[in-house]
Enzyme design. Structure first.
Site, PDB file in Angstrom:
ATOM      1  N   HIS A   1       0.868  -1.190   0.000  1.00  0.00           N
ATOM      2  CA  HIS A   1       0.000   0.000   0.000  1.00  0.00           C
ATOM      3  C   HIS A   1       0.896   1.228   0.000  1.00  0.00           C
ATOM      4  O   HIS A   1       1.495   1.554   1.019  1.00  0.00           O
ATOM      5  CB  HIS A   1      -0.895   0.000   1.245  1.00  0.00           C
ATOM      6  CG  HIS A   1      -1.770  -1.212   1.353  1.00  0.00           C
ATOM      7  ND1 HIS A   1      -3.020  -1.280   0.784  1.00  0.00           N
ATOM      8  CD2 HIS A   1      -1.567  -2.411   1.947  1.00  0.00           C
ATOM      9  CE1 HIS A   1      -3.556  -2.476   1.024  1.00  0.00           C
ATOM     10  NE2 HIS A   1      -2.689  -3.188   1.734  1.00  0.00           N
ATOM     11  N   TRP A   2       0.962   1.888  -1.123  1.00  0.00           N
ATOM     12  CA  TRP A   2       1.799   3.081  -1.207  1.00  0.00           C
ATOM     13  C   TRP A   2       0.971   4.343  -1.031  1.00  0.00           C
ATOM     14  O   TRP A   2       1.466   5.454  -1.218  1.00  0.00           O
ATOM     15  CB  TRP A   2       2.592   3.095  -2.524  1.00  0.00           C
ATOM     16  CG  TRP A   2       3.731   2.108  -2.523  1.00  0.00           C
ATOM     17  CD1 TRP A   2       4.146   1.326  -1.485  1.00  0.00           C
ATOM     18  CD2 TRP A   2       4.599   1.797  -3.617  1.00  0.00           C
ATOM     19  NE1 TRP A   2       5.217   0.540  -1.854  1.00  0.00           N
ATOM     20  CE2 TRP A   2       5.520   0.817  -3.158  1.00  0.00           C
ATOM     21  CE3 TRP A   2       4.692   2.255  -4.942  1.00  0.00           C
ATOM     22  CZ2 TRP A   2       6.519   0.293  -3.985  1.00  0.00           C
ATOM     23  CZ3 TRP A   2       5.691   1.732  -5.763  1.00  0.00           C
ATOM     24  CH2 TRP A   2       6.593   0.757  -5.278  1.00  0.00           C
ATOM     25  N   ARG A   3      -0.309   4.155  -0.644  1.00  0.00           N
ATOM     26  CA  ARG A   3      -1.179   5.257  -0.191  1.00  0.00           C
ATOM     27  C   ARG A   3      -1.352   6.379  -1.221  1.00  0.00           C
ATOM     28  O   ARG A   3      -1.732   7.492  -0.843  1.00  0.00           O
ATOM     29  CB  ARG A   3      -0.658   5.864   1.117  1.00  0.00           C
ATOM     30  CG  ARG A   3      -0.512   4.853   2.240  1.00  0.00           C
ATOM     31  CD  ARG A   3      -1.820   4.241   2.634  1.00  0.00           C
ATOM     32  NE  ARG A   3      -1.675   3.363   3.796  1.00  0.00           N
ATOM     33  CZ  ARG A   3      -2.368   2.239   3.966  1.00  0.00           C
ATOM     34  NH1 ARG A   3      -3.268   1.867   3.061  1.00  0.00           N
ATOM     35  NH2 ARG A   3      -2.196   1.511   5.046  1.00  0.00           N
TER      36      ARG A   3
ATOM     37  N   ASP B   1      -8.482  -6.232  -1.820  1.00  0.00           N
ATOM     38  CA  ASP B   1      -7.713  -6.129  -0.588  1.00  0.00           C
ATOM     39  C   ASP B   1      -8.157  -4.967   0.300  1.00  0.00           C
ATOM     40  O   ASP B   1      -8.479  -3.884  -0.169  1.00  0.00           O
ATOM     41  CB  ASP B   1      -6.224  -5.980  -0.857  1.00  0.00           C
ATOM     42  CG  ASP B   1      -5.439  -6.055   0.433  1.00  0.00           C
ATOM     43  OD1 ASP B   1      -5.599  -7.069   1.130  1.00  0.00           O
ATOM     44  OD2 ASP B   1      -4.750  -5.095   0.785  1.00  0.00           O
TER      45      ASP B   1
ATOM     46  N   HIS C   1      -2.116 -12.786   2.407  1.00  0.00           N
ATOM     47  CA  HIS C   1      -1.943 -12.741   3.871  1.00  0.00           C
ATOM     48  C   HIS C   1      -2.671 -13.845   4.638  1.00  0.00           C
ATOM     49  O   HIS C   1      -3.423 -13.585   5.559  1.00  0.00           O
ATOM     50  CB  HIS C   1      -2.191 -11.351   4.463  1.00  0.00           C
ATOM     51  CG  HIS C   1      -3.491 -10.670   4.152  1.00  0.00           C
ATOM     52  ND1 HIS C   1      -4.708 -11.303   4.204  1.00  0.00           N
ATOM     53  CD2 HIS C   1      -3.746  -9.376   3.823  1.00  0.00           C
ATOM     54  CE1 HIS C   1      -5.646 -10.426   3.925  1.00  0.00           C
ATOM     55  NE2 HIS C   1      -5.108  -9.264   3.679  1.00  0.00           N
TER      56      HIS C   1
ATOM     57  N   ASP D   1       2.429  -6.945   2.708  1.00  0.00           N
ATOM     58  CA  ASP D   1       1.286  -6.110   3.118  1.00  0.00           C
ATOM     59  C   ASP D   1       1.787  -4.803   3.746  1.00  0.00           C
ATOM     60  O   ASP D   1       1.259  -4.335   4.763  1.00  0.00           O
ATOM     61  CB  ASP D   1       0.367  -6.875   4.077  1.00  0.00           C
ATOM     62  CG  ASP D   1      -1.001  -6.192   4.225  1.00  0.00           C
ATOM     63  OD1 ASP D   1      -1.225  -5.141   3.590  1.00  0.00           O
ATOM     64  OD2 ASP D   1      -1.838  -6.716   4.990  1.00  0.00           O
TER      65      ASP D   1
ATOM     66  N   HIS E   1       1.109   4.016   8.043  1.00  0.00           N
ATOM     67  CA  HIS E   1       0.085   4.832   8.701  1.00  0.00           C
ATOM     68  C   HIS E   1       0.751   5.991   9.429  1.00  0.00           C
ATOM     69  O   HIS E   1       1.810   5.823  10.028  1.00  0.00           O
ATOM     70  CB  HIS E   1      -0.719   4.012   9.711  1.00  0.00           C
ATOM     71  CG  HIS E   1      -1.744   3.129   9.076  1.00  0.00           C
ATOM     72  ND1 HIS E   1      -2.850   3.618   8.443  1.00  0.00           N
ATOM     73  CD2 HIS E   1      -1.816   1.789   8.977  1.00  0.00           C
ATOM     74  CE1 HIS E   1      -3.570   2.618   7.968  1.00  0.00           C
ATOM     75  NE2 HIS E   1      -2.964   1.483   8.275  1.00  0.00           N
TER      76      HIS E   1
END
Lengths: 446, 308
Positions: free
Chosen positions: A74-76, A164, A243, A318, A322
């Site tokens: 997740h590179w946001r 996901d 996962h 994963d 954050h």
């Protein structure tokens, strides 16, 4: 070729670079010994002894592995560039030895329309240090209701589709999405979680009971995994379960692989589910919230054995950055997720390989050859003609994980403060060093 | 002197409990005058509460403290100010003790990292509610004739254990006081690993009486447990039949306790709540003295005042 192969990485690089004297280990091609690797035009030209190039990297004492491949990150971007960007996410990946990464679609906006896909693909070309593949959403807004325009998104450059972050709650929607994904020629990455069972924030075990945290039972994952596998067998879609965190889900994957030939399934587990257990949540710290949750030791061992035996095909991190204001909270209020790229190899080498439960060869295979095969494009192999995507690793280096030493824009690593052994010192994509932590060593001798 | 927080009763000892209860007894008898004079006690309630808030406020005032009260309504808490920012603000205002109620387990522990004031956990999520367990022990020792009389008594903890912070405080505290415990609950109201406590789980209050329970400690059942996405309890009559405390259960000398507020006819039969075998009124009455004692100990003013 209609899809995906990221074009930002030059396939023609500086000619004639030789990595000399490293212990080359690639389980897929059977290489395991000290040798030299000549790189030309961004590809591996030759693996042999006593090679010398115009430029040389003296790598005595280091290990050279195929570049690692992470199918779950997740590179946001777009939407939360305060937590990670393509630049910082790919820098973190390179720091961990990853040369190919699949970006998950649960961004803001969700990657669920062709124009969003093409926009992201263009940004990746300009901003990523490593090969980055775009996963599009399996359903609109990841709401589990309407199918996305999968064929148009594939034309726009999407590599695969995924639910996901949320999973797909309706079996009917999931079945049709699988059938349509199969038509579109894209694999499906599934997050298996039944929301009617997953009502808590940690695993429903002794740690949750004592700490007073709402628990989600293992069945929340197992029921959804079973559903996904049954539908995969029926539809024939290429399905990847990501996962996997329970021993039972791993066993279900093993059953379908062994006994249901119609099921074209693969599966991964994460470094944290292989190395950490739910006792950590007794600290009540938001840091340790993750989804799927950390499990008890029995699940950790079961998942580790399944990885060792190839029932689980590979490792995916994963990687889920954050902001501190989303993690430095009571656990129930914190956002779920851990950083993964920069600590994956070191944590697994330290805990599993040095701990004696996994061979180095299998770990390397689970981080490079196996996910590389899944991604295609010749990723994850050291052999003449393959892209020169490589990870140089010092297995003897000891280091302490510190937030200010990480390249990710966020600091939510569950390994903060831990001492790990083995560290990536250089990462090469298409023959170019995209990560060089010991610049002096390579620079002076190149 | 560093503040003494009261965050959890997990790991408490017999000596710790006795210290609080002895002091509470002194306070209840009115022999100590305004031990908290000059101290500032802040009540920070991030979750609606009437009984606990009132009890703490009275406990602080009666012991002579100045009290600042931040409840949800009309405060910065309602405006969405975060836990840590609120705690830092109260700390800057010179709070000597912060009484914290919060919907998430671990909130008190996190708060304590950000203030020099003593942090008293007044209930955090499903985590802990330490002063409830202390006042329960106070009420029970009063009934039995002293702290030492607790030793060896059998307590059945009845009902919604999985959602209960009271359960997570009374289990370690009652054990530390030397009592023997059992749980009475349907599996739907227990954590999946209810064996974590190492206690027997009995199928009904009748079985608890057969087991020899001296105390039937009923936990509050939220009515919404019977509805919602995955109901845990079929109906009130079904629950009351197996998990409700009725008059017949008290015939052999057992007493009933409940942290309140009671759902009459659900956890405890209506005609039993104020019965002679009920310690429920004693529990409420114990709250003020016990909380005064906790506040005094947390600010380290208890002994000097008692000695004087």
């Amino acid at each position: 070729m209609t899809h995906h192969a990221p074009t930002n990485i030059p396939t023609t690089g500086p000619d004639d670079l030789v990595v000399r004297g490293a212990h080359v280990l690639d389980p897929s091609s059977g290489l395991d010994g000290v040798m030299d690797v000549r790189i030309s035009g961004g590809r591996i030209a030759e693996v042999s002894e006593n090679l010398k190039g115009l430029r040389n990297i003296e790598a005595d004492g280091l290990h050279l592995f195929p570049g690692f491949v992470d199918v779950h990150a997740h590179w946001r971007t777009p939407g939360r560039e305060d937590e990670e960007t393509i630049e910082t996410g790919s820098a973190a990946a390179a720091a961990g030895g990853f040369t190919s990464v699949v970006m998950m679609p649960n961004t803001d906006p969700v990657i669920d329309r062709p124009v969003v896909v093409s926009g992201l693909v263009r940004r990746v070309e300009g901003e990523s240090r490593v090969r980055a593949y775009v996963s599009a959403a399996l359903h609109e807004g990841l709401k589990g209701e309407r199918l996305t325009e999968m064929r148009l998104m594939k034309e726009a450059g999407a590599f695969c589709v995924s639910d996901d972050g949320l999973g797909t709650q309706s079996s009917g929607v999931l079945r049709n999405a699988m059938l349509y994904a199969k038509d579109s020629g894209m694999p499906v990455i599934l997050h298996c979680e039944d929301h009617t069972l997953a009502t808590g924030v940690v695993h429903d075990g002794a740690a949750a009971a004592l700490a007073g945290l709402p628990g989600s039972p293992g069945s929340a994952e197992d029921v959804a995994t079973a559903t996904a596998l049954v539908l995969a067998a029926e539809t024939g879609a290429k399905v990847h379960v990501t996962h996997v965190s329970t021993a039972l889900s791993a066993a279900l994957v093993g059953f379908f692989k062994g006994s249901v030939p119609a099921a074209d399934v693969t599966a991964d587990t994460t470094p944290h589910h292989l190395t950490l257990i739910d006792e950590l949540v007794q600290s009540l710290e938001g840091m340790y919230r993750v989804n799927p949750p950390l499990r008890p030791e029995g699940d950790r061992l079961g998942v580790g054995e399944a990885l060792r035996d190839g029932i689980l095909d590979f490792v995916a991190t994963d990687h889920a950055p954050h902001a501190s204001e989303e993690k430095y909270l009571p656990l129930e209020e914190a956002a779920p997720g851990f950083l993964g790229h920069e600590t994956a190899f070191s944590a697994l080498f330290t805990e599993l390989v040095l701990g004696g439960s996994l061979t180095l060869s299998r770990l390397v295979g689970a981080m490079s050859s196996a996910p590389g095969r899944w991604v295609g494009d010749g990723a994850g192999r050291i052999e003449a003609g393959a892209p020169a995507d490589l990870a140089l690793v010092d297995l003897s280096e000891e280091w302490t994980v510190r937030a200010d030493g990480l390249l990710s824009l966020s600091g939510n690593s569950p390994y903060l403060g831990r001492n790990l052994k083995g560290r990536v010192v250089g990462t090469m994509v298409g023959g170019e060093l995209v990560q060089d932590r010991t610049g002096a060593r390579f620079g002076s001798r190149a | 002197m560093p503040a003494r927080n009261l965050l959890t009763l997990e790991g408490t000892s017999r000596a710790d409990l006795r210290e609080v209860l002895d002091l509470a007894r002194d306070y209840a008898s009115g022999t100590v005058d305004r031990p908290l004079a000059g101290k500032i006690v802040c009540l920070a309630f991030f979750e609606a509460s009437t009984r606990t808030a009132v009890s703490f406020e009275l406990a602080a005032r009666r012991a002579g403290a100045d009290v600042i009260s931040l409840s949800e309504r009309g405060s910065s808490i309602q405006k969405g100010e975060g836990l840590i920012d609120t705690i830092v603000t109260l700390d800057s205002l010179g709070a000597d003790a912060i009484v914290l109620r919060h919907p998430a387990a671990g909130a008190a522990r996190l708060a304590a990292l950000h203030t020099e004031a003593a942090v008293i956990n007044a209930g955090d999520g499903r985590g802990q509610h330490p002063t409830q367990a202390l006042l329960d022990l106070h009420a029970l020792s009063g009934h039995l004739g002293g702290f030492d009389e607790l030793e060896g008594r059998k307590v059945a903890v009845v009902g919604d254990v999985v959602h209960s912070r009271v359960a997570r405080s009374i289990i370690p505290a009652f054990r530390a006081a030397g009592m023997e415990l059992a749980i009475v609950a349907p599996q739907t109201l227990l954590p999946l690993d209810a064996g974590a406590w190492g206690l027997p789980v009995l199928p009904s209050v009748d079985d608890a009486v057969d087991w020899g329970a001296d105390v039937l400690y009923a936990l509050r059942l939220q009515k919404e447990r019977m509805t919602g996405g995955s109901p845990r309890v079929p109906s009130v009559p079904e629950y009351a039949r197996f998990y409700g405390v009725a008059r017949r259960h008290l015939a052999g000398g057992a007493v009933v306790m409940h942290p309140g507020p009671v759902n009459r006819g659900v956890e405890v039969a209506g005609d039993v709540v104020l019965d002679a075998s009920s310690l429920i009124p004693d529990q409420v009455a114990s709250g003020v003295a016990v909380r005064s004692a906790v506040l005094a100990l947390s600010m380290d003013v208890a002994r000097s005042r008692v000695a004087a």
